[in-house]
Design an enzyme around this catalytic site. Structure first.
Site, PDB file in Angstrom:
ATOM      1  N   LYS A 176       0.828  -1.208   0.000  1.00  0.00           N
ATOM      2  CA  LYS A 176       0.000   0.000   0.000  1.00  0.00           C
ATOM      3  C   LYS A 176       0.862   1.257   0.000  1.00  0.00           C
ATOM      4  O   LYS A 176       0.659   2.171  -0.808  1.00  0.00           O
ATOM      5  CB  LYS A 176      -0.931   0.009   1.210  1.00  0.00           C
ATOM      6  CG  LYS A 176      -1.701   1.314   1.378  1.00  0.00           C
ATOM      7  CD  LYS A 176      -2.379   1.387   2.728  1.00  0.00           C
ATOM      8  CE  LYS A 176      -2.828   2.797   3.043  1.00  0.00           C
ATOM      9  NZ  LYS A 176      -3.382   2.940   4.397  1.00  0.00           N
ATOM     10  N   ASP A 216      -7.142   1.449   1.214  1.00  0.00           N
ATOM     11  CA  ASP A 216      -7.187   1.773   2.640  1.00  0.00           C
ATOM     12  C   ASP A 216      -8.586   1.462   3.160  1.00  0.00           C
ATOM     13  O   ASP A 216      -9.371   0.787   2.493  1.00  0.00           O
ATOM     14  CB  ASP A 216      -6.798   3.242   2.873  1.00  0.00           C
ATOM     15  CG  ASP A 216      -7.868   4.220   2.391  1.00  0.00           C
ATOM     16  OD1 ASP A 216      -8.822   3.795   1.676  1.00  0.00           O
ATOM     17  OD2 ASP A 216      -7.765   5.415   2.732  1.00  0.00           O
TER      18      ASP A 216
END
Length: 225
Positions: free
Chosen positions: A125, A144
């Site tokens: 991420k 997220d």
């Protein structure tokens, strides 16, 4: 129409609506360089962007380079970032990350996913955030909590694991949209499609959103006309 094809059609509607609603959406983490974004993203785990921006303002004033963070005593670093939560682990990762940047990359942030995820505290991420936002490289789709929530509600995936969600999104979202797609979903999640009380009647995607799970949190589904 096969399920995969239907999901791809749905994704196309979402991409177009988000582009209309949030054409200028950008990363909410304030930064002036790839290095600053990298550190800010590490700090953002289990912390709001607003708090991270407060913390990094002080941190980067004192430590504008990876070498400066390497030279900073860990106790001093912990004190600066304490309000961002999990500060001991984050300080350890940030120190290790900066040491590796200095030792292996001449103090510069590498521009490949493989090299980034080798840095302490950096997962897929964080690497996607840095590559997409700082370098314009669509290495993947940032997932997220907002992206997880919205892609489930919109019927694009039923997964909760970030890697599995990204794996399902990448084939149905055009690669040239990967970077903006996440930024725009995050903005929409903060403003409209909130976790507890989504403002469905104000949503630009109401007409085609299946509102998966929304009725379970107290918001009545509305029939789109």
């Amino acid at each position: 129409m096969p399920a995969v094809a239907q999901t791809k059609v749905q994704a196309s509607k979402v991409v177009k609506a988000l582009a209309l609603g949030y054409p200028d959406a950008e990363c909410a983490l304030i930064h002036d360089s790839p290095f600053q974004l990298l550190i800010a993203t590490i700090l953002s785990a289990q912390c709001t962007d607003e708090r991270v921006n407060i913390v990094t303002k002080d941190l980067f004033a004192q430590c504008p380079t990876p070498q400066a963070i390497v030279d900073l005593p860990v106790k001093d670093l912990e004190k600066i970032i304490q309000s961002a939560g999990f500060y001991r682990m984050k300080a350890k990762n940030i120190k290790g990350c900066c040491q590796k940047l200095v030792d292996d990359h001449g103090g510069e942030v590498p521009q490949s996913l493989a090299e980034l995820v080798e840095l302490p505290g950096v997962g897929r991420k964080t690497a996607n955030v840095v590559l997409g936002t700082s370098f314009g490289i669509p290495s993947g789709i940032v997932v997220d909590t907002h992206v997880t929530r919205l892609t489930n509600r919109l019927g694009l995936t039923d997964k909760q694991d970030a890697v599995k969600i990204e794996t399902e999104l990448m084939p149905i979202v055009p690669k040239q949209e990967w970077i903006n797609f996440s930024h725009r979903l995050i903005h929409h999640g903060r403003r409209i499609c909130k976790a507890r009380k989504p403002l469905c009647n104000d949503c630009l995607m109401l007409k085609f959103c299946p509102q998966v799970g929304v009725d379970q949190i107290g918001e009545k589904k509305k029939d789109a006309e």
